[in-house]
Structure formats: C-alpha cells, structure tokens
Design a protein around this motif. Structure first.
Motif, PDB file in Angstrom:
ATOM      1  N   HIS A  39       0.844  -1.203   0.000  1.00 48.14           N
ATOM      2  CA  HIS A  39       0.000   0.000   0.000  1.00 48.14           C
ATOM      3  C   HIS A  39       0.877   1.250   0.000  1.00 48.14           C
ATOM      4  CE1 HIS A  39      -2.418   3.188   1.967  1.00 48.14           C
ATOM      5  NE2 HIS A  39      -3.399   2.670   1.192  1.00 48.14           N
TER       6      HIS A  39
ATOM      7  N   GLN B  23       2.438   1.709  -3.436  1.00 51.79           N
ATOM      8  CA  GLN B  23       1.429   2.151  -4.409  1.00 51.79           C
ATOM      9  C   GLN B  23       1.113   3.621  -4.190  1.00 51.79           C
ATOM     10  OE1 GLN B  23       0.296   0.469  -6.885  1.00 51.79           O
ATOM     11  NE2 GLN B  23      -1.320   1.865  -7.602  1.00 51.79           N
ATOM     12  N   LEU B  24       1.013   4.087  -2.942  1.00 52.48           N
ATOM     13  CA  LEU B  24       0.696   5.487  -2.640  1.00 52.48           C
ATOM     14  C   LEU B  24       1.823   6.400  -3.099  1.00 52.48           C
ATOM     15  CD1 LEU B  24      -1.186   7.515  -1.300  1.00 52.48           C
ATOM     16  CD2 LEU B  24      -0.050   7.045   0.896  1.00 52.48           C
ATOM     17  N   GLN B  25       3.063   5.965  -2.883  1.00 49.37           N
ATOM     18  CA  GLN B  25       4.215   6.783  -3.285  1.00 49.37           C
ATOM     19  C   GLN B  25       4.234   6.940  -4.815  1.00 49.37           C
ATOM     20  OE1 GLN B  25       7.943   5.203  -1.961  1.00 49.37           O
ATOM     21  NE2 GLN B  25       9.151   6.960  -2.654  1.00 49.37           N
ATOM     22  N   ARG B  26       3.941   5.836  -5.549  1.00 50.08           N
ATOM     23  CA  ARG B  26       3.936   5.914  -7.014  1.00 50.08           C
ATOM     24  C   ARG B  26       2.853   6.857  -7.507  1.00 50.08           C
ATOM     25  NH1 ARG B  26       4.929   0.252  -6.727  1.00 50.08           N
ATOM     26  NH2 ARG B  26       2.690  -0.148  -7.068  1.00 50.08           N
ATOM     27  N   GLN B  27       1.704   6.819  -6.908  1.00 55.29           N
ATOM     28  CA  GLN B  27       0.596   7.680  -7.338  1.00 55.29           C
ATOM     29  C   GLN B  27       0.881   9.142  -7.023  1.00 55.29           C
ATOM     30  OE1 GLN B  27      -2.911   6.072  -5.513  1.00 55.29           O
ATOM     31  NE2 GLN B  27      -3.106   4.395  -7.038  1.00 55.29           N
ATOM     32  N   GLN B  28       1.558   9.431  -5.874  1.00 51.05           N
ATOM     33  CA  GLN B  28       1.907  10.819  -5.529  1.00 51.05           C
ATOM     34  C   GLN B  28       2.895  11.376  -6.555  1.00 51.05           C
ATOM     35  OE1 GLN B  28       3.281  10.505  -1.487  1.00 51.05           O
ATOM     36  NE2 GLN B  28       1.204  10.744  -0.604  1.00 51.05           N
ATOM     37  N   GLN B  29       3.886  10.579  -6.915  1.00 51.40           N
ATOM     38  CA  GLN B  29       4.854  11.023  -7.909  1.00 51.40           C
ATOM     39  C   GLN B  29       4.174  11.264  -9.260  1.00 51.40           C
ATOM     40  OE1 GLN B  29       7.860   7.978  -7.913  1.00 51.40           O
ATOM     41  NE2 GLN B  29       8.818   8.661  -5.981  1.00 51.40           N
ATOM     42  N   GLN B  30       3.298  10.411  -9.600  1.00 53.47           N
ATOM     43  CA  GLN B  30       2.572  10.563 -10.883  1.00 53.47           C
ATOM     44  C   GLN B  30       1.723  11.818 -10.863  1.00 53.47           C
ATOM     45  OE1 GLN B  30       0.214   7.197 -11.890  1.00 53.47           O
ATOM     46  NE2 GLN B  30      -0.355   7.960 -13.925  1.00 53.47           N
ATOM     47  N   LEU B  31       1.089  12.140  -9.739  1.00 54.38           N
ATOM     48  CA  LEU B  31       0.247  13.336  -9.622  1.00 54.38           C
ATOM     49  C   LEU B  31       1.100  14.596  -9.736  1.00 54.38           C
ATOM     50  CD1 LEU B  31      -2.471  14.667  -9.022  1.00 54.38           C
ATOM     51  CD2 LEU B  31      -2.015  14.380  -6.564  1.00 54.38           C
ATOM     52  N   LYS B  32       2.245  14.590  -9.070  1.00 54.95           N
ATOM     53  CA  LYS B  32       3.130  15.752  -9.116  1.00 54.95           C
ATOM     54  C   LYS B  32       3.594  16.023 -10.535  1.00 54.95           C
ATOM     55  CE  LYS B  32       7.338  17.575  -6.961  1.00 54.95           C
ATOM     56  NZ  LYS B  32       8.449  17.318  -5.999  1.00 54.95           N
TER      57      LYS B  32
ATOM     58  N   THR C 225       2.118  15.170 -13.281  1.00 53.50           N
ATOM     59  CA  THR C 225       0.967  15.627 -14.075  1.00 53.50           C
ATOM     60  C   THR C 225       0.677  17.086 -13.813  1.00 53.50           C
ATOM     61  OG1 THR C 225       0.021  13.398 -14.027  1.00 53.50           O
ATOM     62  CG2 THR C 225      -1.468  15.170 -14.596  1.00 53.50           C
TER      63      THR C 225
END
Length: 454
Positions: free
Chosen positions: A382, A385-394, A396
């Motif tokens: 978890h 997965q959260l770290q990957r999504q934060q990086q992807q959001l930044k 974007t």
C-alpha cells in the motif's frame, strides 16, 4: 303403277295399293313428329308385345300403334280411360287404308308439369341443405319398435310385415295408417311423421325408427311423396326415417330427405330387421366357443391344482424348516454384529491418533503468524502504491501548469473579453467606446476602447 285407260282423256289411274303408298309417304313426310294429348280407349296388348289403341277427345278419335321396342321404355302401364300425351308420326296402314299414329313416346297427361315441379322443388330443398349427408341420422342396429307409415290396405304393408315376421318376429310394429295418394295424402303423411316423433319424445311409444313407404305406381300416384310438406316433415324428424316408395327405379323428394332410401318396402324391412336365424347361428357359434374355452380352462386349472398338490407339505415340517432358518439367521446376525463392533473400534483408534497429530492450538498459531505476514506485506504494498501515485500526480501537475494560460499571464500577457464573457481574439469583435475586461495573472481590469485600428 300408272295404267292409261283412255289415251284420249289422258287420265292417270292409280291402284288402291299405290294410292295408299303415296298417301303414306305424304303423311309421314308432312307430319314426321307431332305431340298429341287425348284419352286412351280400345287398348289391346297382343302376344307380340305391340300396343294398339285409340286416342280420343270430346269430338274425334284416331287409331294408334306403339311397337314393342318403344313401349318397353315406358315407366308406367297405360290403362283405358287414362289421359296421356304421345309423341308420334302420322302414317297410314296400307293394307286397310287406315289413317293412324305410330307412337314413339308416351307419358301421363300433365307429367311434364309434374317433372318441372319435381325439379324445382328438388333444387330449392337441396339449396336449403335438406339433402345434406352430414345431417343424416344413423339407423339403429337392432330396432325393437318400428313405426310404419303407409296405407293399411296396400300390398306394401303386407310385404313389410311378411319380411319382418320371417327375419325377426320379435320386432314390434305399429302402423300409422295414411292415404298414400290423392289430395289428402301429403297432409296425412306429414302429420303421421310428426305424431310418431311426438309419441317417442313423450315416451308414449318406444319407436326406434320410422319406415315410410308404399308400392309402385305412376308419377301421379307417387306425387304425395314429392310434396314440400312431406319433405319438411321428414327433415324435422328426430327419429331416423327410411323411405321406401315405389319400385327401384322410382325416386321421390322423400327419398332425398330421408336418412336412408330403400328400393322397395320389402327392401326397407330387410334393412331394418336383423336376420334372427343368422343371430341364432351366431349365438350358437359363441356358445360352442364358450364351452370349448371353459373346458380348456377347467383342464388347465385341474393341471395347476395337481401341480400345487404335489408341492403341498405338512405344516409341521414347514415350521421346523422355518425354525432352523431362523436359528441360522440369528447366528449370522450375532457374527455380523461382532464384526461390525470390532471394525468400529479399530476405526475409532485410528481417528484418535489422527486427532492427536492435528492439535488445534498449533494450527491456530500457524494461521495467526501467516495472517501477520500477510498484513505486513499488504502495508508495504500500500505504501509503495501510494508513493507511485503521488509522484505521478506531481508530474501531471507540472505538465498541466506548463500549458496553463495562467503561466502565460505571468509572462505579461492578458486575456480580453466583452461584457458577455466572450474572449476577444480579433479586431472585428470590438468597436470604439466598447467596455472590455482584461484578465491578468493576479487580477482583472475594466477598459474602454478609445480607438480601433489595424
């Protein structure tokens, strides 16, 4: 033959034979086919089969002959005093010089009118469906009571009773007497048919079927059976009705309406009466078959009884045999019970050993540790997965800011729009004195167009 007697006078003298011959040729050529009506008289019928008679009216008469080949085709027997219509050729009997008619066809006077009336009524009733085979009723196979509608004094009733007595004397016959020719006949026949149905419906009489008939005769004699009142009475009959009128060649309207037509009254009686002698013979055959069957059946039962008797044993020996059988079953039951008990005991020991090898506490501890490991892995997954999504959001957000119009405004640009909020990107969209709004990176300005130029 011409014989000149006096050449000076130039006369032609004929013999009597020649005169008659020429007169005959003249008459036959001038009158080859004539229809004549008159009354028969001096009727004679010699052994040759030819008929000789006179045809007369109130003021004259003429001699006639009808040869055997022609009179055999007639369907009635002429009688002196009867009015007839003949088709004939005019001729002369040379031997005597007698003027005469050679008849080729004869019918009772008025027969043509009767024939037309017959065909017209037949067509009318057929169109109404009175002759439809679908409405015909079946005759009873073994009638017990027949209503006979006919003249009580005619030959027809004698023939009917004779046949019924010969074939089946047990059939009950009730005669409903009627006139079978004349002006009153049709009404009496129709009333008799209705009476028979009423008596049967009210159970005053046990009629099974109606036999309507009379003997032969001319068309005028049979005409009562061609009347519409009789035809409708037959069609309305709830009882089956057999029509037996005249001879085999005679047909009446009643025949077409009836449920069955018989050629003659005798034939009708034959149709309605089962032959008692045949029934007796049939019953005798059944009786013989039944006797043979019972004898064979009795023989079979005797054989079976003998076989059963040979197998019959004394109850004491049978009881002892059953007691022995019971003891054997008791021993087998005890042995089976003991075997089953030992088997179950051995199985219980095996299950106890297996149970001890599988203690619940150690199983629970193992499952608890496995659950903790799974929970730890879940937390790690978890967090990753959260770290990957934060990086992807930044990433974007950075790309979005790069293409954002706000970034453009920060570089000193502005966005013009009219009072309706429509963006101004062409000079043709504004005019002098128009109020506009300019959007900057950190606020808005209200502007008025002073001049428009290219």
């Amino acid at each position: 033959m011409l014989t000149p007697q006096n050449p000076a006078n130039n006369r032609t003298v004929l013999s009597v034979a020649e005169l008659n011959r020429q007169a005959k040729r003249l008459l036959e050529s001038e009158f080859p086919n004539v229809w004549i009506e008159g009354e028969l008289s001096n009727f004679s019928q010699p052994s040759s089969g030819h008929w000789y008679f006179s045809l007369k009216d109130a003021s004259a008469q003429v001699r006639c002959a009808m040869f055997r080949g022609s009179n055999l085709r007639l369907r009635f027997q002429p009688q002196a005093g009867q009015k007839v219509v003949i088709r004939a050729k005019l001729s002369l009997y040379e031997a005597r010089g007698d003027y005469q008619l050679i008849a080729e066809y004869m019918e009772p006077a008025g027969a043509g009118d009767l024939a037309r009336a017959f065909e017209e009524l037949k067509a009318k009733l057929s169109l109404e469906g009175l002759f439809d085979p679908a409405i015909k009723q079946a005759l009873p196979e073994h009638p017990k009571h027949i209503a006979v509608i006919t003249s009580p004094t005619g030959a027809a009733i004698r023939d009917i009773l004779t046949v019924l007595k010969r074939r089946h004397a047990g059939i009950r016959v009730t005669i409903l007497p009627v006139a079978v020719q004349g002006n009153e006949a049709a009404g009496q026949i129709a009333k008799a048919i209705a009476t028979a149905n009423h008596l049967a419906a009210s159970e005053q009489a046990s009629f099974d079927v109606i036999l309507l008939g009379r003997g032969g005769g001319s068309q005028e004699d049979l005409w009562a059976f061609n009347e519409e009142i009789v035809a409708r009475a037959i069609a309305a009959s709830e009882l089956p009705l057999v029509s037996a009128v005249g001879h085999e060649t005679d047909f009446t309207i009643a025949d077409f309406c009836a449920d069955l037509r018989a050629a003659t009254p005798s034939a009708a009686a034959e149709l309605l009466s089962p032959d008692l002698s045949e029934q007796i013979a049939t019953l005798a055959g059944y009786q013989q078959w039944l006797i043979s069957f019972m004898q064979q059946r009795l023989k079979q039962q005797q054989q079976q009884l003998g076989w059963l008797s040979s197998r019959l044993r004394h109850p004491g020996s049978r009881l002892a045999e059953q007691q022995q059988r019971l003891d054997e079953l008791d021993i087998r039951l005890q042995q089976a019970w003991q075997k089953n008990r030992n088997h179950n005991s051995h199985r219980a020991d095996l299950l106890r050993i297996r149970l001890q090898a599988c203690q619940p506490l150690s199983l629970i501890n193992g499952l608890r540790q496995h659950s903790l490991n799974l929970l730890k892995q879940l937390k790690q997954l978890h967090a990753q997965q959260l770290q990957r999504q934060q990086q992807q959001l930044k990433s974007t957000m950075q790309r979005l800011h790069t293409v954002s119009p706000l970034a453009t405004l920060e570089r000193g640009y502005s966005i013009l729009s009219d009072q309706r909020g429509q963006v101004i990107n062409k000079i043709e969209q504004v005019q002098a004195g128009q109020q506009l709004e300019a959007k900057l990176s950190n606020g808005r300005l209200s502007c008025v167009v002073a001049d428009v130029g290219k």
